[in-house]
Motif scaffolding. Structure first.
Motif, mmCIF file in Angstrom:
data_model
loop_
_atom_site.group_PDB
_atom_site.id
_atom_site.type_symbol
_atom_site.label_atom_id
_atom_site.label_comp_id
_atom_site.label_asym_id
_atom_site.label_seq_id
_atom_site.Cartn_x
_atom_site.Cartn_y
_atom_site.Cartn_z
ATOM 1 N N ASN A 121 18.958 5.689 8.086
ATOM 2 C CA ASN A 121 18.701 6.330 9.380
ATOM 3 C C ASN A 121 17.563 5.624 10.113
ATOM 4 O O ASN A 121 16.708 4.969 9.497
ATOM 5 N N LYS A 122 17.547 5.782 11.428
ATOM 6 C CA LYS A 122 16.419 5.262 12.204
ATOM 7 C C LYS A 122 15.172 6.041 11.808
ATOM 8 O O LYS A 122 15.110 7.262 11.963
ATOM 9 N N THR A 123 14.166 5.330 11.294
ATOM 10 C CA THR A 123 12.990 6.001 10.736
ATOM 11 C C THR A 123 11.737 5.191 11.036
ATOM 12 O O THR A 123 11.755 3.954 10.975
ATOM 13 N N SER A 124 10.661 5.895 11.345
ATOM 14 C CA SER A 124 9.363 5.245 11.585
ATOM 15 C C SER A 124 8.395 5.597 10.470
ATOM 16 O O SER A 124 8.441 6.694 9.902
ATOM 17 N N LYS A 161 0.833 -1.202 0.000
ATOM 18 C CA LYS A 161 0.000 0.000 0.000
ATOM 19 C C LYS A 161 0.872 1.257 0.000
ATOM 20 O O LYS A 161 1.874 1.337 0.707
ATOM 21 N N ALA A 162 0.419 2.235 -0.771
ATOM 22 C CA ALA A 162 1.213 3.463 -0.936
ATOM 23 C C ALA A 162 1.233 4.324 0.320
ATOM 24 O O ALA A 162 2.106 5.190 0.463
ATOM 25 N N ASP A 163 0.288 4.110 1.240
ATOM 26 C CA ASP A 163 0.200 5.011 2.397
ATOM 27 C C ASP A 163 1.375 4.872 3.363
ATOM 28 O O ASP A 163 1.541 5.695 4.265
ATOM 29 N N TRP A 164 2.212 3.864 3.197
ATOM 30 C CA TRP A 164 3.398 3.759 4.043
ATOM 31 C C TRP A 164 4.452 4.813 3.671
ATOM 32 O O TRP A 164 5.265 5.202 4.508
ATOM 33 N N ASN A 165 4.466 5.235 2.415
ATOM 34 C CA ASN A 165 5.417 6.258 1.943
ATOM 35 C C ASN A 165 6.883 5.865 2.175
ATOM 36 O O ASN A 165 7.697 6.658 2.647
ATOM 37 N N PHE A 166 7.202 4.613 1.819
ATOM 38 C CA PHE A 166 8.594 4.181 1.917
ATOM 39 C C PHE A 166 9.446 4.903 0.869
ATOM 40 O O PHE A 166 8.964 5.225 -0.218
ATOM 41 N N PRO A 167 10.733 5.146 1.175
ATOM 42 C CA PRO A 167 11.588 5.858 0.214
ATOM 43 C C PRO A 167 11.933 4.993 -0.996
ATOM 44 O O PRO A 167 12.010 3.769 -0.904
ATOM 45 N N LYS A 215 23.518 -7.149 7.494
ATOM 46 C CA LYS A 215 23.610 -7.733 8.819
ATOM 47 C C LYS A 215 23.370 -6.692 9.911
ATOM 48 O O LYS A 215 23.945 -5.614 9.895
ATOM 49 N N GLY A 216 22.498 -7.047 10.845
ATOM 50 C CA GLY A 216 22.176 -6.153 11.954
ATOM 51 C C GLY A 216 21.001 -5.238 11.695
ATOM 52 O O GLY A 216 20.516 -4.570 12.616
ATOM 53 N N ALA A 217 20.502 -5.190 10.461
ATOM 54 C CA ALA A 217 19.347 -4.344 10.150
ATOM 55 C C ALA A 217 18.121 -4.854 10.902
ATOM 56 O O ALA A 217 17.891 -6.060 11.000
ATOM 57 N N THR A 218 17.327 -3.920 11.437
ATOM 58 C CA THR A 218 16.166 -4.303 12.238
ATOM 59 C C THR A 218 14.908 -3.569 11.794
ATOM 60 O O THR A 218 14.962 -2.439 11.295
ATOM 61 N N LEU A 219 13.802 -4.240 12.008
ATOM 62 C CA LEU A 219 12.478 -3.657 11.783
ATOM 63 C C LEU A 219 11.609 -4.029 12.969
ATOM 64 O O LEU A 219 11.331 -5.205 13.209
ATOM 65 N N SER A 220 11.196 -3.009 13.741
ATOM 66 C CA SER A 220 10.389 -3.253 14.943
ATOM 67 C C SER A 220 8.911 -3.028 14.641
ATOM 68 O O SER A 220 8.532 -2.016 14.040
ATOM 69 N N LEU A 221 8.097 -3.959 15.072
ATOM 70 C CA LEU A 221 6.649 -3.873 14.883
ATOM 71 C C LEU A 221 6.023 -3.105 16.042
ATOM 72 O O LEU A 221 6.644 -2.947 17.101
ATOM 73 N N PRO A 222 4.789 -2.639 15.865
ATOM 74 C CA PRO A 222 4.118 -1.973 16.983
ATOM 75 C C PRO A 222 3.726 -2.983 18.057
ATOM 76 O O PRO A 222 3.683 -4.193 17.810
ATOM 77 N N ALA A 273 18.678 2.169 13.544
ATOM 78 C CA ALA A 273 19.832 2.883 12.988
ATOM 79 C C ALA A 273 20.695 1.911 12.191
ATOM 80 O O ALA A 273 20.806 0.727 12.535
ATOM 81 N N ASN A 274 21.291 2.419 11.130
ATOM 82 C CA ASN A 274 22.132 1.609 10.242
ATOM 83 C C ASN A 274 21.369 0.436 9.612
ATOM 84 O O ASN A 274 21.947 -0.604 9.307
ATOM 85 N N SER A 275 20.073 0.633 9.460
ATOM 86 C CA SER A 275 19.234 -0.389 8.834
ATOM 87 C C SER A 275 18.755 0.148 7.487
ATOM 88 O O SER A 275 17.677 0.741 7.379
ATOM 89 N N GLY A 276 19.586 -0.045 6.473
ATOM 90 C CA GLY A 276 19.218 0.460 5.155
ATOM 91 C C GLY A 276 17.916 -0.160 4.678
ATOM 92 O O GLY A 276 17.714 -1.376 4.770
ATOM 93 N N HIS A 277 16.997 0.659 4.185
ATOM 94 C CA HIS A 277 15.707 0.158 3.752
ATOM 95 C C HIS A 277 15.155 1.040 2.641
ATOM 96 O O HIS A 277 15.489 2.213 2.524
ATOM 97 N N LYS A 278 14.281 0.458 1.832
ATOM 98 C CA LYS A 278 13.623 1.212 0.763
ATOM 99 C C LYS A 278 12.453 0.393 0.218
ATOM 100 O O LYS A 278 12.333 -0.809 0.498
#
Length: 220
Positions: free
Chosen positions: A45-48, A33-39, A77-84, A61-66
């Motif tokens: 950077n640490k981003t929500s 879904k487009a409403d997440w507005n991922f880059p 390695k070490g990249a994280t994604l935290s859920l609510p 932090a240091n979790s490259g994402h797009k």
């Protein structure tokens, strides 16, 4: 014969509605879904991000994402994604396969704080299911997906499943007067209230919409 048929149909509907009403609940975080507005380009950077449904996820932090394919890419390695945090006990979490070319070698797991709470998976070329350890299924936990080797993880959606009830409640007994006195108006009044509880509980299932048909049968 007609009386027995009515009794059978009422019994069958009660069973279907009661079982259907206890389907395991889940929350779906759909990254297509487009409403997440991922880059469109990598962000380390640490981003929500918050979707229109009100759920917020956070890349560490240091979790490259797009945005990638029909979902997201994160690494390495070490990249994280935290859920609510969720207001229910979580039994399992499923990461859905993304579209396009994905890694069959990436390893990843789910953590609470720094503790692994499931079995590490390898490859995101198929849906991956994580069964959460019993002691970490509590409501309010923050579950974090972590890449554990030098590869990229992709997913199109994450499904979070509420812990299922150990056993469903017993079916309510049907009034025996239905088969013997189906032509009696008072018998109908005695039987239908007994069916009211499971029918109301399972109104979210399409099958239970046939209540009107059953009521029509009892009037004929």
């Amino acid at each position: 014969m007609t009386k027995h048929l009515r009794f059978f149909m009422l019994t069958l509907l009660t069973i279907v509605c009661t079982v259907g009403g206890y389907a395991q609940e889940k929350v779906i975080l759909d990254f297509s879904k487009a409403d997440w507005n991922f880059p469109e380009t990598p962000n380390a950077n640490k981003t929500s991000y918050t979707c229109n449904d009100g759920y917020t996820i956070t890349f560490g932090a240091n979790s490259g994402h797009k945005k990638q394919g029909n979902g997201i890419l994160m690494g390495k390695k070490g990249a994280t994604l935290s859920l609510p945090a969720f207001d229910f006990d979580v039994e399992k979490i499923i990461l859905k396969k993304n579209t396009g070319s994905v890694s069959a070698n990436v390893t990843f797991n789910i953590f609470v704080d720094n503790t692994a709470v499931s079995t590490q998976a390898k490859g995101c070329d198929k849906d991956k299911t994580f069964i959460i350890k019993d002691e970490f299924q509590k409501a309010g936990n923050i579950y974090t997906i972590k890449v554990t080797n030098v590869n990229n993880l992709q997913t199109s959606a994450i499904e979070i499943y509420k812990k299922a009830a150990t056993t469903p409640p017993p079916l309510p007994p049907l009034a025996p007067t239905l088969a013997r006195h189906s032509h009696s108006p008072m018998a109908r009044l005695r039987v239908l209230p007994r069916l009211q509880l499971p029918l109301q509980r399972a109104t979210t299932t399409p099958t239970c919409l046939t209540l009107l048909n059953i009521q029509a049968l009892t009037r004929t």
